[in-house]
Design an enzyme around this catalytic site. Structure first.
Site, PDB file in Angstrom:
ATOM      1  CG  ASP A 110     -24.754 -46.894 104.585  1.00 24.16           C
ATOM      2  OD1 ASP A 110     -25.148 -47.883 105.238  1.00 24.16           O
ATOM      3  OD2 ASP A 110     -25.490 -46.246 103.834  1.00 24.16           O
ATOM      4  N   GLY A 142     -23.397 -43.273 111.456  1.00 22.51           N
ATOM      5  CA  GLY A 142     -23.164 -41.921 110.970  1.00 22.51           C
ATOM      6  C   GLY A 142     -23.370 -40.863 112.028  1.00 22.51           C
ATOM      7  CG  ASP A 160     -27.550 -40.739  99.686  1.00 24.17           C
ATOM      8  OD1 ASP A 160     -28.768 -41.012  99.730  1.00 24.17           O
ATOM      9  OD2 ASP A 160     -26.784 -41.183  98.808  1.00 24.17           O
ATOM     10  CB  SER A 161     -30.602 -40.767 105.408  1.00 26.89           C
ATOM     11  OG  SER A 161     -31.663 -39.833 105.311  1.00 26.89           O
ATOM     12  CB  THR A 162     -33.542 -44.974 104.354  1.00 30.62           C
ATOM     13  OG1 THR A 162     -33.149 -45.018 105.733  1.00 30.62           O
ATOM     14  CG2 THR A 162     -32.638 -45.905 103.559  1.00 30.62           C
TER      15      THR A 162
END
EC number: 2.5.1.16
Length: 285
Positions: A110, A142, A160-162
């Site tokens: 992250d 990333g 697993d991102s915004t």
């Protein structure tokens, strides 16, 4: 977005909707080099994390997301040993991945260390696995990490991102997916959070198109409830290198998984593979 003494309200322009939480106070705020992270105490949803004003998670309902971005892919792969998580700074996905005893290593990359530090302080239940011997926590870009990954070395990549803006924008395009494709073994699986299937099907189609340009041949979008996100309904999308992959999963292993979950079950997994008709039509399934 707006806030007053009693409510925090996020206005989500892409869906023309808003979501709000009654709050009892603000616990913390930090401006990292990348984004602003805020923590609120709510009256009914536990603690609330915001990143640049967007709701990321609450204590009460984060399990839907963390379980569905991890367990379906892990039980679909025949024997996942090496997992890479891009994003995921709150560490909830890492915790779910490391519930699988067959996983030998899980690297979480992250860009923003402050997300993890705030999660450790205010959501410690999500960080149970941070000191697992199999876990590696990196705080770096990333996109660059995946570009430098050894070819054919990874079983599962979890993105697993915004939302696809700001620091996460580079995680939704052909170049990034090409790096994931190269890093994955032939039976590897890419899984990425893919926004609301109720309101943002065009974005899901765009993601799948970019994944296809990168070489992935089969896709499956899995919807699930997520009350704290816009529309209350979210999704993850899995991609495979294999042509006409049916995304069948190890049902016996899922039924006898040997660890607790709050939402995911083998029976639920079976059902979620069948998309609602309007989703199937829009995605060409």
């Amino acid at each position: 977005m707006s806030a007053n003494d009693n409510w925090y309200i996020e206005h989500f322009q892409p869906t023309g909707s808003a979501i709000g939480f009654r709050i009892s106070g603000k616990l913390d705020e930090v401006q990292s080099p990348f984004q602003k992270i805020e923590i609120y105490q709510t009256t009914d949803w536990g603690k609330l994390m915001l990143i640049d004003g967007a709701v990321m998670l609450t204590s009460r309902d984060n399990f839907f997301y963390h379980e569905m971005i991890s367990h379906p892919a892990l039980f679909t792969h025949p024997a996942p040993k090496r997992v890479v998580i891009i994003g995921g700074g709150d560490c909830g996905t890492l915790r779910e991945v490391l519930k699988h005893p067959g996983v030998e290593s899980a690297t979480q990359c992250d860009i923003d260390e402050q997300v993890t530090r705030m999660s450790e302080k205010y959501f410690p239940e999500l960080c149970d696995s941070n000191h697992d011997a199999r876990a590696e926590l990196l705080f770096d870009d990333g996109v660059a990490y995946m570009a430098n990954c050894q070819a054919g070395s990874v079983d599962i990549v979890i993105v697993d991102s915004t939302d696809p803006v700001g620091p996460a924008e580079g995680l939704f395009n052909k170049a990034f997916y090409e790096s994931c494709f190269k890093a994955l073994k032939d039976d590897g699986i890419l899984v990425q959070q893919s926004e609301s299937p109720l309101a943002l099907l065009d974005l899901i189609n765009e993601m799948r198109t970019e994944m296809g340009k990168a070489g992935f041949q089969s896709f499956k979008t899995l919807p699930f409830p997520q009350p704290c996100y816009p529309t209350g309904w979210w999704s993850v999308t899995m991609a495979s290198k294999q042509a006409k992959a049916d995304f069948a999963f190890r049902q016996d292993a899922a039924q006898a998984k040997g660890f607790d979950t709050l939402y995911y079950t083998a029976h639920l997994h079976t059902g979620v593979l069948v998309a609602p008709p309007f989703v199937a039509k829009a995605l060409g399934e």
